[in-house]
Design a protein around this motif. Structure first.
Motif, short mmCIF file in Angstrom:
data_model
loop_
_atom_site.label_atom_id
_atom_site.label_comp_id
_atom_site.label_asym_id
_atom_site.label_seq_id
_atom_site.Cartn_x
_atom_site.Cartn_y
_atom_site.Cartn_z
N MET A 1 16.75 -8.11 59.19
CA MET A 1 17.55 -6.93 59.45
C MET A 1 16.60 -5.73 59.46
O MET A 1 15.82 -5.54 58.54
N THR A 2 16.70 -4.91 60.47
CA THR A 2 15.81 -3.76 60.60
C THR A 2 16.37 -2.55 59.86
O THR A 2 17.55 -2.51 59.52
N LEU A 3 15.51 -1.56 59.66
CA LEU A 3 15.97 -0.32 59.01
C LEU A 3 17.11 0.34 59.79
O LEU A 3 18.10 0.75 59.17
N PRO A 4 17.02 0.45 61.12
CA PRO A 4 18.15 1.05 61.84
C PRO A 4 19.45 0.26 61.67
O PRO A 4 20.53 0.85 61.57
N GLU A 5 19.37 -1.07 61.64
CA GLU A 5 20.57 -1.89 61.44
C GLU A 5 21.18 -1.65 60.06
O GLU A 5 22.39 -1.55 59.91
N ILE A 6 20.32 -1.56 59.06
CA ILE A 6 20.79 -1.31 57.69
C ILE A 6 21.41 0.08 57.60
O ILE A 6 22.49 0.26 57.03
N LYS A 7 20.75 1.07 58.19
CA LYS A 7 21.27 2.44 58.16
C LYS A 7 22.63 2.51 58.85
O LYS A 7 23.55 3.17 58.37
N ASN A 8 22.79 1.80 59.96
CA ASN A 8 24.07 1.76 60.67
C ASN A 8 25.15 1.13 59.79
O ASN A 8 26.28 1.64 59.72
N MET A 9 24.82 0.04 59.10
CA MET A 9 25.77 -0.62 58.20
C MET A 9 26.21 0.35 57.10
O MET A 9 27.40 0.45 56.79
N LEU A 10 25.27 1.08 56.53
CA LEU A 10 25.60 2.03 55.47
C LEU A 10 26.47 3.17 56.01
O LEU A 10 27.40 3.62 55.34
N ASN A 11 26.17 3.63 57.22
CA ASN A 11 27.00 4.68 57.84
C ASN A 11 28.44 4.22 58.01
O ASN A 11 29.38 4.98 57.77
N ILE A 12 28.61 2.97 58.42
CA ILE A 12 29.96 2.42 58.59
C ILE A 12 30.69 2.40 57.25
O ILE A 12 31.85 2.78 57.16
N LEU A 13 30.01 1.95 56.19
CA LEU A 13 30.63 1.93 54.86
C LEU A 13 31.06 3.33 54.43
O LEU A 13 32.12 3.51 53.84
N MET A 14 30.24 4.32 54.75
CA MET A 14 30.53 5.69 54.33
C MET A 14 31.70 6.31 55.09
O MET A 14 32.30 7.26 54.62
N GLU A 15 32.04 5.76 56.24
CA GLU A 15 33.12 6.32 57.05
C GLU A 15 34.52 5.95 56.57
O GLU A 15 35.48 6.60 56.94
N TYR A 16 34.64 4.90 55.78
CA TYR A 16 35.96 4.50 55.31
C TYR A 16 36.55 5.60 54.42
O TYR A 16 35.87 6.15 53.57
N GLU A 17 37.81 5.89 54.61
CA GLU A 17 38.47 6.96 53.89
C GLU A 17 39.06 6.48 52.57
O GLU A 17 39.71 5.44 52.53
N ASP A 18 38.82 7.24 51.52
CA ASP A 18 39.52 7.08 50.24
C ASP A 18 39.54 5.66 49.68
O ASP A 18 40.56 5.20 49.18
#
Length: 74
Positions: A1-18
């Motif tokens: 898994m590359t750094l951009p792939e990991i960063k994208n995964m973390l961004n998705i997690l951060m988008e979930y509301e509440d």
């Protein structure tokens, strides 16, 4: 898994509301994101170590190191 792939995964997690989210990489780690505190917690299965991360970039670097180590052992 590359750094951009990991960063994208973390961004998705951060988008979930509440809600708090846990992502499991089977046999390797659990990644927990708390929307309330906006922090990440990484639990490494092989050692039982729990690493608290204050921000996405720090979590990304740590996850990349762990995954790279595991991939190099295989």
């Amino acid at each position: 898994m590359t750094l951009p792939e990991i960063k994208n995964m973390l961004n998705i997690l951060m988008e979930y509301e509440d809600c708090d989210i846990t992502h499991t990489v089977p046999g390797i780690l659990n990644l927990f994101y708390s929307k309330t505190s906006q922090t990440f917690e990484i639990t490494i299965f092989s050692t039982g170590e729990v690493v608290d991360c204050c921000n996405r970039d720090e979590a990304c670097e740590i996850l990349h190191k762990i995954i790279t180590l595991v991939q190099n052992k295989v």
